[in-house]
Design a protein around this motif. Structure first.
Motif, PDB file in Angstrom:
ATOM      1  N   PHE A 117     -18.064  10.337   5.671  1.00 19.66           N
ATOM      2  CA  PHE A 117     -17.334   9.428   4.690  1.00 19.66           C
ATOM      3  C   PHE A 117     -17.648   9.666   3.511  1.00 19.66           C
ATOM      4  O   PHE A 117     -18.483   9.586   2.636  1.00 19.66           O
ATOM      5  CB  PHE A 117     -17.591   8.200   5.031  1.00 19.66           C
ATOM      6  N   ARG A 118     -16.692   9.320   2.409  1.00 16.33           N
ATOM      7  CA  ARG A 118     -16.948   9.348   1.103  1.00 16.33           C
ATOM      8  C   ARG A 118     -17.146   8.125   0.215  1.00 16.33           C
ATOM      9  O   ARG A 118     -17.890   7.648  -0.285  1.00 16.33           O
ATOM     10  CB  ARG A 118     -16.401  10.817   0.319  1.00 16.33           C
ATOM     11  N   SER A 119     -15.138   8.081   0.360  1.00 15.75           N
ATOM     12  CA  SER A 119     -14.764   6.513  -0.336  1.00 15.75           C
ATOM     13  C   SER A 119     -13.750   6.527   0.382  1.00 15.75           C
ATOM     14  O   SER A 119     -12.833   6.632   1.205  1.00 15.75           O
ATOM     15  CB  SER A 119     -14.731   6.459  -1.860  1.00 15.75           C
ATOM     16  N   LEU A 120     -13.101   4.655   0.331  1.00 17.49           N
ATOM     17  CA  LEU A 120     -12.204   3.552   0.418  1.00 17.49           C
ATOM     18  C   LEU A 120     -11.016   3.133  -0.113  1.00 17.49           C
ATOM     19  O   LEU A 120     -12.964   1.783  -0.725  1.00 17.49           O
ATOM     20  CB  LEU A 120     -12.656   3.873   1.990  1.00 17.49           C
ATOM     21  N   ALA A 121     -10.744   2.691   0.038  1.00 16.27           N
ATOM     22  CA  ALA A 121     -10.082   1.976  -1.055  1.00 16.27           C
ATOM     23  C   ALA A 121      -9.810   0.861  -0.290  1.00 16.27           C
ATOM     24  O   ALA A 121      -8.557   0.838   1.302  1.00 16.27           O
ATOM     25  CB  ALA A 121      -9.353   1.962  -2.102  1.00 16.27           C
ATOM     26  N   ALA A 122      -9.296  -0.778  -0.177  1.00 12.09           N
ATOM     27  CA  ALA A 122      -8.870  -1.340   0.700  1.00 12.09           C
ATOM     28  C   ALA A 122      -7.955  -2.265  -0.378  1.00 12.09           C
ATOM     29  O   ALA A 122      -8.389  -2.811  -0.409  1.00 12.09           O
ATOM     30  CB  ALA A 122      -9.838  -2.773   1.512  1.00 12.09           C
ATOM     31  N   LEU A 123      -6.831  -2.689   0.339  1.00 11.45           N
ATOM     32  CA  LEU A 123      -5.253  -3.351  -0.911  1.00 11.45           C
ATOM     33  C   LEU A 123      -5.202  -4.612  -0.210  1.00 11.45           C
ATOM     34  O   LEU A 123      -4.485  -4.087   1.380  1.00 11.45           O
ATOM     35  CB  LEU A 123      -4.731  -2.194  -0.618  1.00 11.45           C
ATOM     36  N   SER A 124      -5.381  -5.597   0.179  1.00 14.44           N
ATOM     37  CA  SER A 124      -4.805  -6.915   0.739  1.00 14.44           C
ATOM     38  C   SER A 124      -3.300  -6.688  -0.076  1.00 14.44           C
ATOM     39  O   SER A 124      -3.212  -7.813  -1.175  1.00 14.44           O
ATOM     40  CB  SER A 124      -6.087  -7.429   0.281  1.00 14.44           C
ATOM     41  N   LEU A 125      -2.321  -7.433   1.001  1.00 10.65           N
ATOM     42  CA  LEU A 125      -1.652  -8.305   0.639  1.00 10.65           C
ATOM     43  C   LEU A 125      -1.191  -9.146   1.293  1.00 10.65           C
ATOM     44  O   LEU A 125      -0.997  -9.712   1.668  1.00 10.65           O
ATOM     45  CB  LEU A 125      -0.100  -7.327   0.646  1.00 10.65           C
ATOM     46  N   GLY A 126      -0.630 -10.441   0.151  1.00 11.41           N
ATOM     47  CA  GLY A 126      -0.488 -11.841   0.181  1.00 11.41           C
ATOM     48  C   GLY A 126       0.092 -12.172  -0.604  1.00 11.41           C
ATOM     49  O   GLY A 126       1.031 -11.743  -1.663  1.00 11.41           O
ATOM     50  N   HIS A 127      -0.293 -13.741  -0.551  1.00 13.54           N
ATOM     51  CA  HIS A 127      -0.056 -14.835  -2.040  1.00 13.54           C
ATOM     52  C   HIS A 127      -0.753 -14.305  -3.263  1.00 13.54           C
ATOM     53  O   HIS A 127      -0.123 -13.823  -4.097  1.00 13.54           O
ATOM     54  CB  HIS A 127      -0.378 -15.764  -1.278  1.00 13.54           C
ATOM     55  N   SER A 128      -1.136 -13.209  -3.001  1.00  9.97           N
ATOM     56  CA  SER A 128      -2.611 -12.659  -3.951  1.00  9.97           C
ATOM     57  C   SER A 128      -2.238 -11.231  -3.286  1.00  9.97           C
ATOM     58  O   SER A 128      -2.574 -11.397  -2.421  1.00  9.97           O
ATOM     59  CB  SER A 128      -3.419 -12.804  -4.489  1.00  9.97           C
ATOM     60  N   PHE A 137       3.370 -12.655  -2.908  1.00  7.84           N
ATOM     61  CA  PHE A 137       4.656 -13.092  -2.512  1.00  7.84           C
ATOM     62  C   PHE A 137       5.589 -13.806  -3.362  1.00  7.84           C
ATOM     63  O   PHE A 137       6.926 -14.462  -2.816  1.00  7.84           O
ATOM     64  CB  PHE A 137       3.715 -13.988  -0.784  1.00  7.84           C
ATOM     65  N   TYR A 138       5.158 -14.785  -3.854  1.00 10.64           N
ATOM     66  CA  TYR A 138       5.710 -15.515  -4.770  1.00 10.64           C
ATOM     67  C   TYR A 138       6.770 -15.037  -5.803  1.00 10.64           C
ATOM     68  O   TYR A 138       8.017 -15.036  -6.490  1.00 10.64           O
ATOM     69  CB  TYR A 138       5.178 -17.024  -5.961  1.00 10.64           C
ATOM     70  N   ALA A 139       6.131 -13.361  -6.356  1.00  9.77           N
ATOM     71  CA  ALA A 139       6.685 -12.628  -7.073  1.00  9.77           C
ATOM     72  C   ALA A 139       7.908 -11.727  -6.374  1.00  9.77           C
ATOM     73  O   ALA A 139       9.356 -12.138  -6.435  1.00  9.77           O
ATOM     74  CB  ALA A 139       5.660 -11.684  -7.831  1.00  9.77           C
ATOM     75  N   ILE A 140       7.468 -11.960  -5.194  1.00 14.33           N
ATOM     76  CA  ILE A 140       8.912 -11.008  -4.907  1.00 14.33           C
ATOM     77  C   ILE A 140      10.218 -12.101  -4.190  1.00 14.33           C
ATOM     78  O   ILE A 140      10.862 -11.625  -4.063  1.00 14.33           O
ATOM     79  CB  ILE A 140       8.437 -10.652  -3.113  1.00 14.33           C
ATOM     80  N   LEU A 141       9.386 -13.550  -3.986  1.00 12.60           N
ATOM     81  CA  LEU A 141      10.606 -14.939  -3.630  1.00 12.60           C
ATOM     82  C   LEU A 141      11.367 -14.996  -5.120  1.00 12.60           C
ATOM     83  O   LEU A 141      12.365 -14.890  -5.193  1.00 12.60           O
ATOM     84  CB  LEU A 141       9.662 -15.861  -3.351  1.00 12.60           C
TER      85      LEU A 141
END
Lengths: 416, 416
Positions: free
Chosen positions: A213-224, A271-275
């Motif tokens: 294992f070397r590295s990993l990124a988590a991207l959280s999508l929601g209101h922010s 989310f607000y931006a998509i709206l």
DNA sequence: CTAAATTTCTCGACTGTCGAGAAAAAAATC
DNA sequence: GATTTTTTTCTCGACAGTCGAGAAATTTAG
């Protein structure tokens, strides 16, 4: 700057190692600990008797002997060695969890957040009330709470438990350390929510891949939009960071963001931006504070039916995310990306944009598209990340400052 | 994953510590080493006699005793303990330097680079010839060369000495390890040039600020754009990285870059890009391979005289740099930025654009403008960075693999 | 020539880890 | 039921490291 090493340091490190192995694999016998840690049996004896005397670990009661030979004596953390309170701050509620030293959940409740904007001071008061409440309900003495682990969206100071910026309180900084200090002696740590998700995913990955294992990124999508990065340190442990990804510049002089700046990634992918984009509202309109998910679901449904404008809104969001990720990859090594959060339900609509956005940069064209996976259950990951981090912090603290101290106080208790 | 500790590890670490202190402060007496390292006098005796027996350090000849009392015996690295070859690859030449274990320059020469594009294989051959030549000129036996430290612009693999992408050879990867392996037994390390600049600046900064130093970025402006980041690790030493900054995406579907991608930062801020923009050549024109600096000086002169188009070219370059830096700062902590390289002579023209570009992001608006300083003498910094890194690598290798081995071979030499 | 000052070296105490083998304890075998 | 086998835990002596204290070395001051 290097620092000197000594024999006591060796013992400390090896003690932490034993505790961490115990944490990872549950109750273990003498021999198993020796196998995992590569320490000799004699050393395990020395360390475990010390930890046992200090009331940090205990011998578990005999289980029915499974094989022949002398039955193994399992060692495990003492539950009552200390407690941990986990506070998860989300946009509409605060969840309090009380956990014992073995990682077992004892009590949990959520409290709704008042949405009044006058809030930073009042919010701190609410958190203090919540902490008192969970302590009262469980009849645990306050000194036994060794750590309070808090998480929130937003930007967190790297050394102090200070919330520097958050979607809710903006630049009204909250210093949890000083807010809780006279009342609580426990150590206070604060982490970005997506950082914890990344930490949890990294730990899982390391379980599977081991040293690969070397590295990993988590991207959280929601209101922010949040991002957490885990990297395997060159020496020991993992290195985790939670950059200000949601408010990284996507496009100069672009759409207006909730933070007041123009052109943030969030101003396209939140989310607000998509709206906003789906309703063709001008991009400099001050965005809505809170968007019901049902509203977004409707837009997504239209987009899936083939309507052009809503589909374009999701595509623009994907592009902003893809460009941002490609910029991150230009600054780090190649790593897989795990997408979590409520926004994953629209991944089918975002995907093309993300991939196109990624493909527009040199690094991706050269190294190829990073692996992207969608991971559900963000809430579980956040809690898992809390436990991973908090319990290992407790282990270190106990060993570093503690073994003699606790041992001493233990003998006083026994004599009293 | 944590690993076990042992008493031998303690000795190794402390030996490295002694060597590094010796390196930083020059020849030192017993007592001084003890002061710097916080190790007891007895331990210093044990370690230094061991290192002396292994022919790694030596007692320097008596200097005129300065105070009263027993005169101090200064300890220093043995020059002939081993040698280091530094290879600096720049766009038009390759410089070879031979350095002894004490960090003293013994020999140096440069060779012009053939500009033919068929070059990767031929270039490797030229480097091998250069290495042989510097060895021949100094009459040092090849086994005594412990390390070959190479630097180049471009993207370098994080673990292997492989040049993944460079402005000159493009994606023709060069694996220096395997290219030199049968002939040279020495360890080979490869670093990005700007990384070394950052490392050198970081070391200087740490000398001044001590533990207060946290992090620093070096931005090198020239035909290409490079970035190096130094961060103080949480445990020991510094953590250095050289991201692919020049080819980070500045603007989707933007100007064509030398790398073949559109919209890289370099396609706006590299020398060729400024030229292209100043002559109002379309942004999708394949850019010039090499731009004489005199040509750019002319444009700068016009810009300083107030001509709009050339001034705009520099401003656009500054904007691209500023936006890129702001994106970097969104992903890291706040840190000062040192600007180096031939492009610093145009800093007066770039500055406004850089600051405006930085100011367009949330993080800079919140934390304020980072400190920007202009640092000349990039070449000196590159060499300094080489020495810092390479000599400490040698120290570690010698101690880790070496002390007993070298000691054994030393006794054989003595008996022979 | 002696005392003071300063640096280096040495010795014994203490704390670590390790390997080997003793001790413990249950299952298998006679 | 007694003995052997197997497996696990514990203990002991050997060895490696650091430390503090004091001895030894060596020069200057008086």
């Amino acid at each position: 700057m290097l620092t000197k090493s000594s024999t006591e340091l060796v013992r400390q490190r090896n003690s932490v190692l034993v505790l961490s192995v115990l944490r990872r694999h549950g109750a273990l016998a003498h021999t198993e600990i020796s196998d995992f840690t590569r320490l000799s049996s004699a050393t395990i004896s020395a360390i475990t008797t010390e930890l046992e005397k200090a009331q940090i670990i205990e011998k578990s009661e005999q289980q029915p002997a499974s094989g022949r030979g002398r039955p193994r004596v399992l060692l495990r953390q003492r539950r009552d060695c200390g407690y941990l309170i986990v506070v998860i701050i989300s946009s509409d509620a605060v969840q309090y969890s009380l956990v014992d030293y073995a990682g077992k959940l004892i009590d949990r409740f959520s409290e709704e957040r008042s949405h009044d904007p006058a809030g930073a001071a009042r919010f701190v008061a609410a958190v203090r009330a919540g902490l008192s409440r969970i302590l009262d309900r469980s009849k645990i003495s306050q000194e036994k709470v060794l750590l309070i682990s808090i998480s929130s969206k937003g930007l967190v100071d790297s050394t102090e438990p200070v919330l520097v910026w958050s979607p809710i309180f903006g630049s009204d900084q909250i210093d949890f350390e000083s807010a809780l200090r006279p009342e609580w002696q426990a150590k206070v740590i604060l982490d970005n929510e997506t950082l914890l998700v990344a930490a949890a995913l990294g730990a899982r990955e390391e379980m599977v891949k081991g040293a690969d294992f070397r590295s990993l990124a988590a991207l959280s999508l929601g209101h922010s939009v949040g991002l957490g990065i885990v990297r395997r340190g060159n020496q020991a442990g993992q290195e985790i960071s939670a950059p200000n990804f949601g408010h990284m510049l996507h496009m100069a002089n672009g759409g207006l963001c909730r933070c007041g700046t123009r052109g943030c990634i969030e101003a396209y992918a939140g989310f607000y931006a998509i709206l906003r984009s789906a309703f063709e509202v001008p991009l400099d309109t001050i965005p809505a504070k809170f968007v019901p998910v049902a509203e977004l679901d409707k837009i997504a449904a239209k987009a899936r039916q083939g309507h052009r404008v809503p589909a374009f809104a999701f595509r623009q969001a994907g592009l902003a995310l893809g460009n941002g990720l490609s910029r991150m990859l230009s600054l780090t090594e190649r790593m897989p990306i795990a997408i979590t959060g409520p926004g994953t339900r629209y991944y089918d609509l975002l995907r093309q944009g993300i991939e196109e956005g990624l493909g527009q940069s040199h690094i991706v064209r050269m190294e190829g598209m990073p692996e992207i996976r969608v991971v559900a259950d963000e809430q579980i990951l956040v809690f898992e990340g809390h436990l991973n981090r908090a319990l290992s912090v407790i282990d270190e603290d106990i060993v570093l400052s503690g073994v003699q101290g606790i041992q001493a106080s233990a003998t006083i208790q026994e004599s009293g």
